[in-house]
Design an enzyme around this catalytic site. Sequence first.
Site, PDB file in Angstrom:
ATOM      1  N   HIS A 119      13.828   2.425  -4.772  1.00  0.00           N
ATOM      2  CA  HIS A 119      13.572   1.106  -4.213  1.00  0.00           C
ATOM      3  C   HIS A 119      13.157   1.151  -2.747  1.00  0.00           C
ATOM      4  O   HIS A 119      12.139   0.613  -2.369  1.00  0.00           O
ATOM      5  CB  HIS A 119      14.696   0.092  -4.397  1.00  0.00           C
ATOM      6  CG  HIS A 119      14.179  -1.241  -3.948  1.00  0.00           C
ATOM      7  ND1 HIS A 119      13.273  -1.952  -4.693  1.00  0.00           N
ATOM      8  CD2 HIS A 119      14.292  -1.886  -2.788  1.00  0.00           C
ATOM      9  CE1 HIS A 119      12.884  -3.003  -4.019  1.00  0.00           C
ATOM     10  NE2 HIS A 119      13.480  -2.996  -2.853  1.00  0.00           N
ATOM     11  N   TYR A 178       9.832   0.050   0.764  1.00  0.00           N
ATOM     12  CA  TYR A 178       9.928  -0.519   2.113  1.00  0.00           C
ATOM     13  C   TYR A 178       9.461   0.478   3.158  1.00  0.00           C
ATOM     14  O   TYR A 178       8.924   0.092   4.194  1.00  0.00           O
ATOM     15  CB  TYR A 178      11.344  -1.039   2.392  1.00  0.00           C
ATOM     16  CG  TYR A 178      11.553  -2.310   1.636  1.00  0.00           C
ATOM     17  CD1 TYR A 178      11.093  -3.516   2.148  1.00  0.00           C
ATOM     18  CD2 TYR A 178      12.114  -2.303   0.370  1.00  0.00           C
ATOM     19  CE1 TYR A 178      11.207  -4.686   1.422  1.00  0.00           C
ATOM     20  CE2 TYR A 178      12.238  -3.470  -0.365  1.00  0.00           C
ATOM     21  CZ  TYR A 178      11.780  -4.657   0.167  1.00  0.00           C
ATOM     22  OH  TYR A 178      11.878  -5.806  -0.544  1.00  0.00           O
ATOM     23  N   HIS A 227       2.387  -5.473 -11.159  1.00  0.00           N
ATOM     24  CA  HIS A 227       3.138  -5.914  -9.978  1.00  0.00           C
ATOM     25  C   HIS A 227       2.997  -4.918  -8.826  1.00  0.00           C
ATOM     26  O   HIS A 227       2.685  -5.295  -7.705  1.00  0.00           O
ATOM     27  CB  HIS A 227       4.616  -6.089 -10.345  1.00  0.00           C
ATOM     28  CG  HIS A 227       5.512  -6.215  -9.158  1.00  0.00           C
ATOM     29  ND1 HIS A 227       5.560  -7.358  -8.389  1.00  0.00           N
ATOM     30  CD2 HIS A 227       6.370  -5.346  -8.582  1.00  0.00           C
ATOM     31  CE1 HIS A 227       6.415  -7.184  -7.406  1.00  0.00           C
ATOM     32  NE2 HIS A 227       6.919  -5.964  -7.490  1.00  0.00           N
ATOM     33  N   PHE A 228       3.208  -3.625  -9.099  1.00  0.00           N
ATOM     34  CA  PHE A 228       3.216  -2.741  -7.928  1.00  0.00           C
ATOM     35  C   PHE A 228       1.818  -2.404  -7.426  1.00  0.00           C
ATOM     36  O   PHE A 228       1.660  -2.057  -6.269  1.00  0.00           O
ATOM     37  CB  PHE A 228       4.118  -1.508  -8.116  1.00  0.00           C
ATOM     38  CG  PHE A 228       3.632  -0.436  -9.046  1.00  0.00           C
ATOM     39  CD1 PHE A 228       2.567   0.376  -8.722  1.00  0.00           C
ATOM     40  CD2 PHE A 228       4.301  -0.201 -10.233  1.00  0.00           C
ATOM     41  CE1 PHE A 228       2.149   1.381  -9.571  1.00  0.00           C
ATOM     42  CE2 PHE A 228       3.900   0.811 -11.088  1.00  0.00           C
ATOM     43  CZ  PHE A 228       2.810   1.605 -10.759  1.00  0.00           C
ATOM     44  N   HIS A 229       0.796  -2.545  -8.282  1.00  0.00           N
ATOM     45  CA  HIS A 229      -0.552  -2.406  -7.720  1.00  0.00           C
ATOM     46  C   HIS A 229      -0.849  -3.572  -6.778  1.00  0.00           C
ATOM     47  O   HIS A 229      -1.476  -3.389  -5.747  1.00  0.00           O
ATOM     48  CB  HIS A 229      -1.613  -2.299  -8.814  1.00  0.00           C
ATOM     49  CG  HIS A 229      -1.741  -0.905  -9.364  1.00  0.00           C
ATOM     50  ND1 HIS A 229      -0.890  -0.388 -10.292  1.00  0.00           N
ATOM     51  CD2 HIS A 229      -2.596   0.112  -9.065  1.00  0.00           C
ATOM     52  CE1 HIS A 229      -1.213   0.866 -10.562  1.00  0.00           C
ATOM     53  NE2 HIS A 229      -2.248   1.206  -9.823  1.00  0.00           N
ATOM     54  N   ARG A 257       3.778  -0.115 -20.833  1.00  0.00           N
ATOM     55  CA  ARG A 257       3.053   0.648 -19.814  1.00  0.00           C
ATOM     56  C   ARG A 257       2.988   2.110 -20.231  1.00  0.00           C
ATOM     57  O   ARG A 257       3.604   2.523 -21.200  1.00  0.00           O
ATOM     58  CB  ARG A 257       3.734   0.501 -18.455  1.00  0.00           C
ATOM     59  CG  ARG A 257       4.954   1.367 -18.256  1.00  0.00           C
ATOM     60  CD  ARG A 257       5.667   1.043 -16.968  1.00  0.00           C
ATOM     61  NE  ARG A 257       5.157   1.807 -15.842  1.00  0.00           N
ATOM     62  CZ  ARG A 257       5.883   2.071 -14.745  1.00  0.00           C
ATOM     63  NH1 ARG A 257       7.140   1.655 -14.655  1.00  0.00           N
ATOM     64  NH2 ARG A 257       5.376   2.758 -13.745  1.00  0.00           N
ATOM     65  N   ARG A 258       2.222   2.873 -19.493  1.00  0.00           N
ATOM     66  CA  ARG A 258       2.119   4.326 -19.663  1.00  0.00           C
ATOM     67  C   ARG A 258       1.623   4.736 -21.045  1.00  0.00           C
ATOM     68  O   ARG A 258       2.132   5.667 -21.639  1.00  0.00           O
ATOM     69  CB  ARG A 258       3.464   4.976 -19.366  1.00  0.00           C
ATOM     70  CG  ARG A 258       3.875   4.729 -17.939  1.00  0.00           C
ATOM     71  CD  ARG A 258       5.161   5.383 -17.564  1.00  0.00           C
ATOM     72  NE  ARG A 258       5.148   5.695 -16.137  1.00  0.00           N
ATOM     73  CZ  ARG A 258       6.172   6.198 -15.472  1.00  0.00           C
ATOM     74  NH1 ARG A 258       7.278   6.492 -16.095  1.00  0.00           N
ATOM     75  NH2 ARG A 258       6.080   6.453 -14.200  1.00  0.00           N
TER      76      ARG A 258
HETATM   77  C1  HEM Z   1      -9.305   1.437  -8.522  1.00  0.00           C
HETATM   78  C2  HEM Z   1      -8.075   1.090  -8.247  1.00  0.00           C
HETATM   79  C3  HEM Z   1      -6.924   1.484  -9.125  1.00  0.00           C
HETATM   80  C4  HEM Z   1      -6.859   1.459 -10.472  1.00  0.00           C
HETATM   81  C5  HEM Z   1      -7.922   0.962 -11.408  1.00  0.00           C
HETATM   82  C6  HEM Z   1      -5.578   1.982 -10.854  1.00  0.00           C
HETATM   83  C7  HEM Z   1      -5.145   2.139 -12.150  1.00  0.00           C
HETATM   84  C8  HEM Z   1      -3.975   2.717 -12.551  1.00  0.00           C
HETATM   85  C9  HEM Z   1      -3.529   2.887 -13.905  1.00  0.00           C
HETATM   86  C10 HEM Z   1      -4.294   2.483 -15.142  1.00  0.00           C
HETATM   87  C11 HEM Z   1      -2.308   3.468 -13.877  1.00  0.00           C
HETATM   88  C12 HEM Z   1      -1.432   3.798 -15.076  1.00  0.00           C
HETATM   89  C13 HEM Z   1      -0.348   2.751 -15.149  1.00  0.00           C
HETATM   90  C14 HEM Z   1       0.529   2.821 -16.343  1.00  0.00           C
HETATM   91  O1  HEM Z   1       0.061   3.107 -17.466  1.00  0.00           O
HETATM   92  O2  HEM Z   1       1.717   2.549 -16.208  1.00  0.00           O
HETATM   93  C15 HEM Z   1      -1.990   3.663 -12.506  1.00  0.00           C
HETATM   94  C16 HEM Z   1      -0.832   4.219 -12.055  1.00  0.00           C
HETATM   95  C17 HEM Z   1      -0.449   4.247 -10.731  1.00  0.00           C
HETATM   96  N1  HEM Z   1      -1.170   3.758  -9.651  1.00  0.00           N
HETATM   97 FE1  HEM Z   1      -3.031   3.061  -9.691  1.00  0.00          FE
HETATM   98  N2  HEM Z   1      -4.887   2.280  -9.751  1.00  0.00           N
HETATM   99  C18 HEM Z   1      -5.676   1.982  -8.666  1.00  0.00           C
HETATM  100  C19 HEM Z   1      -5.341   2.090  -7.344  1.00  0.00           C
HETATM  101  C20 HEM Z   1      -4.091   2.421  -6.921  1.00  0.00           C
HETATM  102  C21 HEM Z   1      -3.674   2.338  -5.551  1.00  0.00           C
HETATM  103  C22 HEM Z   1      -4.525   1.895  -4.376  1.00  0.00           C
HETATM  104  C23 HEM Z   1      -2.385   2.741  -5.544  1.00  0.00           C
HETATM  105  C24 HEM Z   1      -1.463   2.838  -4.401  1.00  0.00           C
HETATM  106  C25 HEM Z   1      -1.820   3.085  -3.222  1.00  0.00           C
HETATM  107  C26 HEM Z   1      -1.993   3.099  -6.889  1.00  0.00           C
HETATM  108  C27 HEM Z   1      -0.760   3.566  -7.255  1.00  0.00           C
HETATM  109  C28 HEM Z   1      -0.406   3.940  -8.532  1.00  0.00           C
HETATM  110  C29 HEM Z   1       0.827   4.564  -8.906  1.00  0.00           C
HETATM  111  C30 HEM Z   1       1.969   4.923  -7.966  1.00  0.00           C
HETATM  112  C31 HEM Z   1       0.800   4.781 -10.292  1.00  0.00           C
HETATM  113  C32 HEM Z   1       1.862   5.469 -11.130  1.00  0.00           C
HETATM  114  C33 HEM Z   1       2.373   4.554 -12.194  1.00  0.00           C
HETATM  115  C34 HEM Z   1       3.155   5.220 -13.271  1.00  0.00           C
HETATM  116  O3  HEM Z   1       3.230   6.455 -13.390  1.00  0.00           O
HETATM  117  O4  HEM Z   1       3.707   4.462 -14.048  1.00  0.00           O
HETATM  118  N3  HEM Z   1      -3.062   2.881  -7.697  1.00  0.00           N
HETATM  119  N4  HEM Z   1      -3.023   3.191 -11.700  1.00  0.00           N
HETATM  120 CU   LIG Z   2      13.068  -1.488  -6.435  1.00  0.00          CU
END
Ligand code: HEM
Ligand SMILES: [Cu+2]
Lengths: 559, 176
Positions: A232, A236, A383-385, A446-447
């Site tokens: 969490h 922050y 949410h986190f995006h 998700r995932r």
């Molecule tokens: C073109 C822009 C972006 C797209 C289209 C994108 C798309 C995605 C997708 C499809 C996943 C898989 C999520 C899941 O299945 O749970 C993912 C995971 C993730 N994204 Fe992005 N993302 C983008 C930009 C970003 C940015 C700017 C950040 C943060 C700075 C970010 C942080 C993350 C993180 C931390 C995960 C890991 C989630 C997980 O493992 O469940 N993404 N993203």
């Molecule tokens: Cu949290």
Amino acid sequence: MTESTLSSRDIALSEESTNTTNKLAFWNFFIAFAAFALALPMGAYQVLERSGMVPAIENAAVYYASTSTHGVLMAYVLSTFFIMGFGYHTAVHSLKQKLWSPTFAWAGFWIAAIGVVLAAIPLLTGHASVLYTFYPPEIAHPSFYIGAALLVVGSWFWCIDMVVSTVTWKRANPGKPVPLVMYGTVLNAMLWLWTSIGVASEVLFQLIPVSMGWADSLDPGLSRVLFSETLHAIVYFWLFPCYLVMYAILPKEAGGKLFSDEIARVAFVMLFIFSVPIGMHHLYMDPIVAAGWKLLHMFGTFMVAVPTLITGFTIIATLEIAGRLRGGKGLFGWLKTLDYQNPVVLASVFSLLMLTVGGWGGVINASYSLNALVHNTQWVPGHFHLIYGGTTIIMYFAAAYWLWPKITGHQLFSNKLVITQLWLWFVGMWITTIPWHYLGIIGQPRRVDTLQAYQQSEELVRSWDFSMLIMNFGALTLLVSGLLFVYILFMTSRQPMVSDSERVVSYSEAIHPPLQVPHLLNSLSFWNWAMLIYLVASYGYPVLQFWFIGTPESPAWGY
Amino acid sequence: MAIHIDPLEKKWIIMSAAMVLLAWLIILYFAAVKDVHPPSNVEVIDSARLHLDSGIGGGEFAEDKLGVRQDPDGTIVVTIVAARYGFYPQHVEVPVDTPVKFRMASFDVLHGVLIPFSNMNTMIVPGYIAEVTSSFTQLGDFPVICQEYCGLAHAYMYGMIKIVPKDEFKLIARAN
Ligand code: HEM
Ligand SMILES: [Cu+2]
Ligand SMILES: [Cu+2]
């Protein structure tokens, strides 16, 4: 303005000191944005892959290697290196004192950078497809965990540097308030020291021993509780620098003054103390923690909304002051006169808008009872995006645009492109995350890399199609915007030099700059003691329980 | 030493605190009065020996015990094993508008389970039994989806639940 603030402002930094810091900041930013540039196309690919619209690219092994790499680079590498670069720059320029030890800072940089390489190799070759949360008992190649540990250790060097710099300054300036931007920076460094304990213990005592074959088994329940302690407050840690840009840089850029300095300090202290001992809201749906603990962490989770609400108020009031100084009249006239051609102003307004919507999403996640409806659905990455990729990253962009001419000496390449880039990110983020949230509500987990198996529930899968299609347009917009950002920074290095006066770094002033603040709003040790007590109270038993409930442990599994 | 607070800002801080208080009270009300709690039974089991009668928690998840049963007190209990890549049994039938108690354990790695449009959502952590009680209000077939990454074929981990009218369920139970 008083004598004392004038004189402290007059002390000039030596040129050597400024150069050292600029170099340090530059290379930290370089790694941060290189990671971003690499990870961004992966995000766009992931959206397209799992939408099933291009069957030729469907491949689970590639998808999960990509998602693991994308998550690690965005969540850990981009953030940590950006925060370190920004922190070094802030420490030197706000305290007007030379960096405590450049050698120490470079040592931290190299340790973290080597860690990134060690983690990247198994990630990119599919030997660490465990996602950025790496939940055991699935076990990755040891190099992944060793790399992650080094990244964290390297960041601790930065934390120590921030604390030592602040303490040195306080000794030399007894009774004076630490400059606001530095007070926030050092609290964030301490926040990260406290909050990285969880993941560091998990990696050192459970994951590295098992992945190296030194231990046969581990308790995944303990791993999850330890990881929650980090999961969490890490958000922050990422968000804090954005608030600092809004408090310390935005008011001046907007042409006004900060509405309140002291209340900002109250908000910082609250962010520090309330954001760490509440991680169990990530375990609401876990059978490993009793309900009472979850309820306790729910109370703390809502408390942390207060400093964010305060920040929203102070920043909007600050913008109003600037808008009125620029001739805005009436209840909302000041909104029209703000300088939306200024990247910091524009990004801050966008950031606040995304925070407002994302914050409401957060309230739903935080609800002890509502969480079951969204937990581990697409709602969560949506949410986190929005909060991290949107609210936070857009301020990283703004900070980079503000800093680049100062640290490289080159004029920013095309303000018009800069403004376009920020608009594209803002619009792209909505197009991506609105359908993403909605997909979660209508039941998509998700995932997942494919929806093949769910075809048995044909109607359900068909209801997902439209949102997944729209997300592709958002992803493309974000991709264009992100690449534009990197292009602008690159082209800046080929621009003519700016004058020396444009390289001077100065922070915004408050309407009432405090000459003195209450001891507690200038203290570090008091808040560390408070943190220790609160953390032991909220995590002591939930961690210790694993030593006496007698869980049969799990062996290592592949994926 | 007092700090300088603008009157408007003071009002806002009080409002913020009131909002937090309201959120707490709503959640407390549902927890204390309506008894809405997330799955939180801390109960251990030997995930490697689910098929055996011996060992910690042994017997409950043996193959012949899986599926829907009715306890002497009338509670409907569904016992499910989550293992890569499926839920066992793969198909269950339960009555509509009746509290159903799910007891689930993992045979291998971390899994989760989600039935869309319901509060049936929990992690299934190896070494622990997950227990959720849910009541389904809609008739029909619903997917039982693994909601946590558990390996490369995670997206294929899938089961089915059929919600049947109460009287039909009784027939099935009797037919057994
Ligand atoms: C073109 C822009 C972006 C797209 C289209 C994108 C798309 C995605 C997708 C499809 C996943 C898989 C999520 C899941 O299945 O749970 C993912 C995971 C993730 N994204 Fe992005 N993302 C983008 C930009 C970003 C940015 C700017 C950040 C943060 C700075 C970010 C942080 C993350 C993180 C931390 C995960 C890991 C989630 C997980 O493992 O469940 N993404 N993203
Ligand atoms: Cu949290
Ligand atoms: Cu799964």
